[in-house]
Write an enzyme that holds these catalytic residues in place. Structure first.
Site, mmCIF file in Angstrom:
data_model
loop_
_atom_site.group_PDB
_atom_site.id
_atom_site.type_symbol
_atom_site.label_atom_id
_atom_site.label_comp_id
_atom_site.label_asym_id
_atom_site.label_seq_id
_atom_site.Cartn_x
_atom_site.Cartn_y
_atom_site.Cartn_z
ATOM 1 N N GLU A 1 -1.943 0.012 2.400
ATOM 2 C CA GLU A 1 -2.531 -0.729 3.521
ATOM 3 C C GLU A 1 -2.312 -2.219 3.341
ATOM 4 O O GLU A 1 -2.200 -2.964 4.289
ATOM 5 C CB GLU A 1 -4.036 -0.424 3.609
ATOM 6 C CG GLU A 1 -4.734 -1.019 4.832
ATOM 7 C CD GLU A 1 -5.045 -2.502 4.687
ATOM 8 O OE1 GLU A 1 -4.883 -3.243 5.667
ATOM 9 O OE2 GLU A 1 -5.448 -2.931 3.591
ATOM 10 N N ASP B 1 -4.723 2.274 -1.697
ATOM 11 C CA ASP B 1 -3.961 1.364 -2.564
ATOM 12 C C ASP B 1 -4.800 0.242 -3.175
ATOM 13 O O ASP B 1 -5.833 -0.157 -2.661
ATOM 14 C CB ASP B 1 -2.759 0.775 -1.812
ATOM 15 C CG ASP B 1 -3.173 0.039 -0.532
ATOM 16 O OD1 ASP B 1 -4.104 0.509 0.169
ATOM 17 O OD2 ASP B 1 -2.579 -1.009 -0.237
#
Ligand SMILES: [Zn+2]
Ligand SMILES: [Zn+2]
Length: 398
Positions: free
Chosen positions: A137, A79
């Protein structure tokens, strides 16, 4: 014996082009549809057994060795962050307001490179490698949990059952050539809190007829500073940061309410207990003494990342053997930053290590989450080689 450095270097053009492509097209947590799609396609092309949609947008690839053995999970996060990129790089983000400012583009590219290297050596492997490409995350992004917990809920640690985990982070606080592999605690556990202080509003010129929640909130902020300084032993660590303060609407109105928000960071469970206990006593005690009602909400974001001794010792040996020219730092307590890999490492023994990635001469030394964050891509060769070598050593149990 496999020369992992040589093989990772030969694949560098692939790693770099993947990394730059992810960097141009960053996606926020649980929206890694394009990224996950490319990851799945690349893993399928290698002949791995691929499962999509593990933890919403996560992707898992299974690489079976030619002989039976343990199952090792390798975690790579995918991400990006809601930041407007200011690097001016030719591969800068084309997704306005979203940026790979933590290096997860590099992690994803290294994960694919490791899969390529180890697939070519499938015949020499005993056991199973589970390539785990994790979404979100950096936060919950509107969901109840983050990407790591979401993948655990979807069964990533089962079928086959994972025996050990390995994960890594590019680390721009240290130069290329530095490797951090510690035993024990490496990243702090994080809590998110809000404190709602309710008083009694009224005229700004008649404070004696009100109960002022702003004055109470200010005293609470000051009192909370005594937790790290007076309640936690000087050689232990804790952070209590009030990062948001909201109250009031007009210059002549004492408001009804004030709300504080922030984060608590600790490593040690006993320190965490002390901090949470004092936090509750101080916020409630000070607010109540000043006539207000106090509501406290503390949400656990992640536990601390604790590296398992045996797994980490092995990665330290691998790093020293593979990268003899590197500084391998083994001191624990790397950072008060948090990382949701902690959830998997709570359940399965694992090692989370750091790959130095800055280069001051090339001005690639801004910190993680800075709009000018970028790293020296030479770190990708070292990271991919070390992860591949560590995975093979973990399979062989040496
Ligand atoms: Zn980050
Ligand atoms: Zn990160």
């Amino acid at each position: 014996m496999i020369d992992f450095i040589e093989e990772a270097r030969a694949l560098f053009p692939y790693t770099q082009s993947m990394r730059r492509d992810f960097h141009i097209h960053p996606e926020l947590g649980f929206h890694e549809v394009r990224t996950g799609g490319i990851v799945a396609k690349e893993l399928e092309a290698l002949g791995l057994e691929v499962t999509k949609g593990v933890g919403k947008t996560g992707v898992v690839g299974l690489l079976e060795g030619s002989r039976p053995g343990p199952t090792i999970l390798l975690r790579f996060d995918m991400d990006a962050l809601p930041i407007v990129e200011e690097t001016g790089a030719k591969y800068a983000s084309q997704n306005q307001g979203v940026m790979h400012a933590c290096g997860h583009d590099g992690h994803t590219a290294m994960g694919l490179t490791v899969a390529k290297i180890l697939q070519a050596h499938r015949a020499e492997l005993s056991g199973t490698l589970k390539f785990c490409f994790q979404p979100s995350e950096e936060g919950f992004n509107g969901e109840q949990v983050g990407g790591n917990e979401m993948m655990i809920r979807d069964g990533v640690l089962e079928g086959p059952k994972v025996d050990r985990t390995l994960a890594m982070h590019l680390w721009n606080e240290r130069p290329v050539g530095w490797i951090g592999v510690a035993k024990g605690p490496v990243m702090a556990g994080a809590e998110q809190f809000t404190i709602k202080v309710t008083g009694q509003g009224g005229h700004g010129a008649a404070p004696h007829l009100t109960i002022d929640p702003i004055v109470a909130a200010a005293q609470i902020i000051t009192a909370l500073q005594t937790i790290p300084s007076r309640n936690v032993a000087p050689l232990q660590s804790a952070v209590v940061s009030v990062t948001t303060v909201h109250s009031g609407t007009a210059f002549n109105v004492i408001p009804q309410e004030a709300e504080l928000g922030g984060t608590i960071r600790t490593f040690d469970p006993a320190v965490r207990e002390t901090v949470l206990e004092r936090f509750e006593q101080l916020a409630r005690g000070v607010g109540t003494a000043l006539g207000c009602q106090v509501e406290i909400d503390i949400k656990r974001v992640t536990p601390a990342v604790i590296n398992a001794e045996a797994v980490s010792e092995r990665v330290q040996e691998t790093a020293r053997r593979l990268l003899p020219d590197s500084t391998v730092e083994t001191a624990p307590y790397m950072t008060m930053g948090a990382e949701d890999m902690a959830f998997m490492q709570e359940k399965v023994p694992g090692c989370y290590f750091f790959i130095g990635s800055n280069n001051k001469e090339k001005h690639l030394d801004y910190g993680h989450h800075h709009p000018k964050f970028d790293f020296d891509e030479e770190a990708l060769v070292r990271g991919a080689a070390l992860m591949a070598a560590a995975a093979v050593d973990a399979l062989q149990g040496k």
